[in-house]
Design a protein around this motif. Structure first.
Motif, mmCIF file in Angstrom:
data_model
loop_
_atom_site.group_PDB
_atom_site.id
_atom_site.type_symbol
_atom_site.label_atom_id
_atom_site.label_comp_id
_atom_site.label_asym_id
_atom_site.label_seq_id
_atom_site.Cartn_x
_atom_site.Cartn_y
_atom_site.Cartn_z
ATOM 1 N N ASN A 79 -52.666 -47.500 -4.615
ATOM 2 C CA ASN A 79 -51.622 -47.963 -4.137
ATOM 3 C C ASN A 79 -50.943 -47.128 -3.207
ATOM 4 O O ASN A 79 -51.624 -46.239 -2.540
ATOM 5 N N LYS A 110 -50.615 -55.047 -3.235
ATOM 6 C CA LYS A 110 -49.631 -53.847 -3.394
ATOM 7 C C LYS A 110 -50.638 -52.700 -3.922
ATOM 8 O O LYS A 110 -50.621 -51.485 -3.501
ATOM 9 N N GLU A 111 -51.918 -53.302 -4.644
ATOM 10 C CA GLU A 111 -52.641 -52.209 -5.272
ATOM 11 C C GLU A 111 -54.065 -52.709 -5.320
ATOM 12 O O GLU A 111 -54.019 -53.864 -5.242
ATOM 13 N N ILE A 155 -56.019 -47.090 -9.993
ATOM 14 C CA ILE A 155 -55.180 -47.915 -9.283
ATOM 15 C C ILE A 155 -54.949 -47.435 -7.941
ATOM 16 O O ILE A 155 -54.312 -46.343 -7.889
ATOM 17 N N THR A 158 -51.440 -43.248 -3.413
ATOM 18 C CA THR A 158 -52.700 -42.642 -3.432
ATOM 19 C C THR A 158 -52.794 -41.894 -2.540
ATOM 20 O O THR A 158 -52.870 -42.388 -1.218
ATOM 21 N N ASN A 168 -53.160 -39.022 -8.688
ATOM 22 C CA ASN A 168 -53.338 -40.301 -8.356
ATOM 23 C C ASN A 168 -53.953 -40.069 -6.901
ATOM 24 O O ASN A 168 -53.415 -40.259 -5.770
ATOM 25 N N LYS A 187 -57.392 -52.453 -7.674
ATOM 26 C CA LYS A 187 -58.252 -51.647 -8.858
ATOM 27 C C LYS A 187 -59.495 -51.436 -9.046
ATOM 28 O O LYS A 187 -60.529 -52.084 -8.437
ATOM 29 N N ILE A 209 -53.280 -50.836 2.509
ATOM 30 C CA ILE A 209 -52.569 -49.788 2.147
ATOM 31 C C ILE A 209 -53.408 -48.606 2.885
ATOM 32 O O ILE A 209 -54.377 -48.401 3.155
#
Length: 207
Positions: free
Chosen positions: A56, A150-151, A54, A59, A96, A153, A85
Motif C-alpha cells: 500500500n 489502494k493495495e 499487502i 510500503t 511493511n 496482495k 502506488i
C-alpha cells in the motif's frame, strides 16, 4: 463365490476406492497451490505459507546493496504502473517493507531466495541476475490487473529457486517475418517474465 473370495474382492474394492480418493485429493491440493502461486516455471522449492503481504502507500523498499539499485527502480516502476502506488525507499527495515539483500551463500548467480510474510518481503540473491528473476517471480504473484487500486496482495510463501539450465532461449525470425519495435519489446518482456535469458534474432539471409 466362497466367503474368502468375497472378502478379497471387498478389500480390493476398498483399496481402489481410497486410492481414487487420495488421487483426487492430491490433484485438488496441487490445483489450489498452483492457483495461489501461479509461478512459471515452477520453482525448485516452494513452501506455501498462510496470509498475504499487502503493498500500500505506506510500503517502503530497503536496498541493502548498491548493485541492486537498478532492480529496485524496476520494481517501483512495476508497482506504480500496476496500482498507482509509489514505493518509498528507506534505510531501515520496518513492519511493511520489501528488502533486497545480497546473500553470497546462494551459489548460482541466477538463483534467489524469496520470503513473503504478512509483515515483509525479503528477496535475497548473490548477483543482480538472481535478484532480477526474483522480481519476475514477485511480478507473477501480483494480481494480473489493478488500475489505481489502494493495495496489492502477494500470497505468503518461501521460495528457493535457480534455473535448471543455463541457456534458456527463444528464436524470432525478423528476416522473413517483419515485426515492429514495440512488438519486439513486448516479446523480450514476456521472455523475462518466464525467465528466458537468450534471444536469437534471425536478422539476415545470405541471398
Amino acid at each position: 463365490m466362497n466367503h474368502n473370495s468375497f472378502l478379497r474382492m471387498k478389500y480390493l474394492a476398498l483399496v481402489i476406492f481410497f486410492i481414487c480418493v487420495g488421487h483426487f485429493a492430491v490433484k485438488a491440493q496441487i490445483k489450489a497451490i498452483s492457483d495461489r502461486y501461479p509461478v512459471i516455471p515452477y520453482p525448485a522449492h516452494l513452501i506455501p505459507e498462510n496470509g498475504d503481504f499487502i503493498i500500500n502507500q505506506k510500503t517502503s523498499i530497503v536496498v541493502q546493496n548498491e548493485s541492486f539499485r537498478q532492480d529496485a527502480t524496476a520494481l517501483k516502476q512495476l508497482i506504480k504502473e500496476l496500482s498507482g502506488i509509489t514505493l518509498q525507499e528507506s534505510k531501515t527495515e520496518n513492519s511493511n517493507c520489501i528488502v533486497f539483500k545480497k546473500d553470497n551463500s546462494i551459489a548460482s548467480g541466477e538463483g534467489y531466495h524469496l520470503l513473503v510474510t504478512p509483515l515483509k518481503i525479503i528477496l535475497s540473491a548473490s548477483a543482480p541476475a538472481g535478484l532480477f528473476w526474483g522480481i519476475e517471480t514477485i511480478r507473477q504473484l501480483l494480481p494480473v490487473s489493478g488500475s489505481a487500486i489502494k493495495e496489492l496482495k502477494i500470497p505468503a510463501v518461501e521460495i528457493n529457486d535457480q534455473p535448471a539450465y543455463g541457456w534458456r532461449g527463444m528464436h524470432l525470425d525478423v528476416s522473413r517475418h517483419f515485426f515492429s519495435v514495440d512488438y519486439l519489446k513486448k516479446f523480450i518482456d514476456r521472455m523475462a517474465l518466464y525467465k528466458l535469458n537468450r534471444l536469437h534474432l534471425h536478422l539476415t539471409e545470405d541471398q
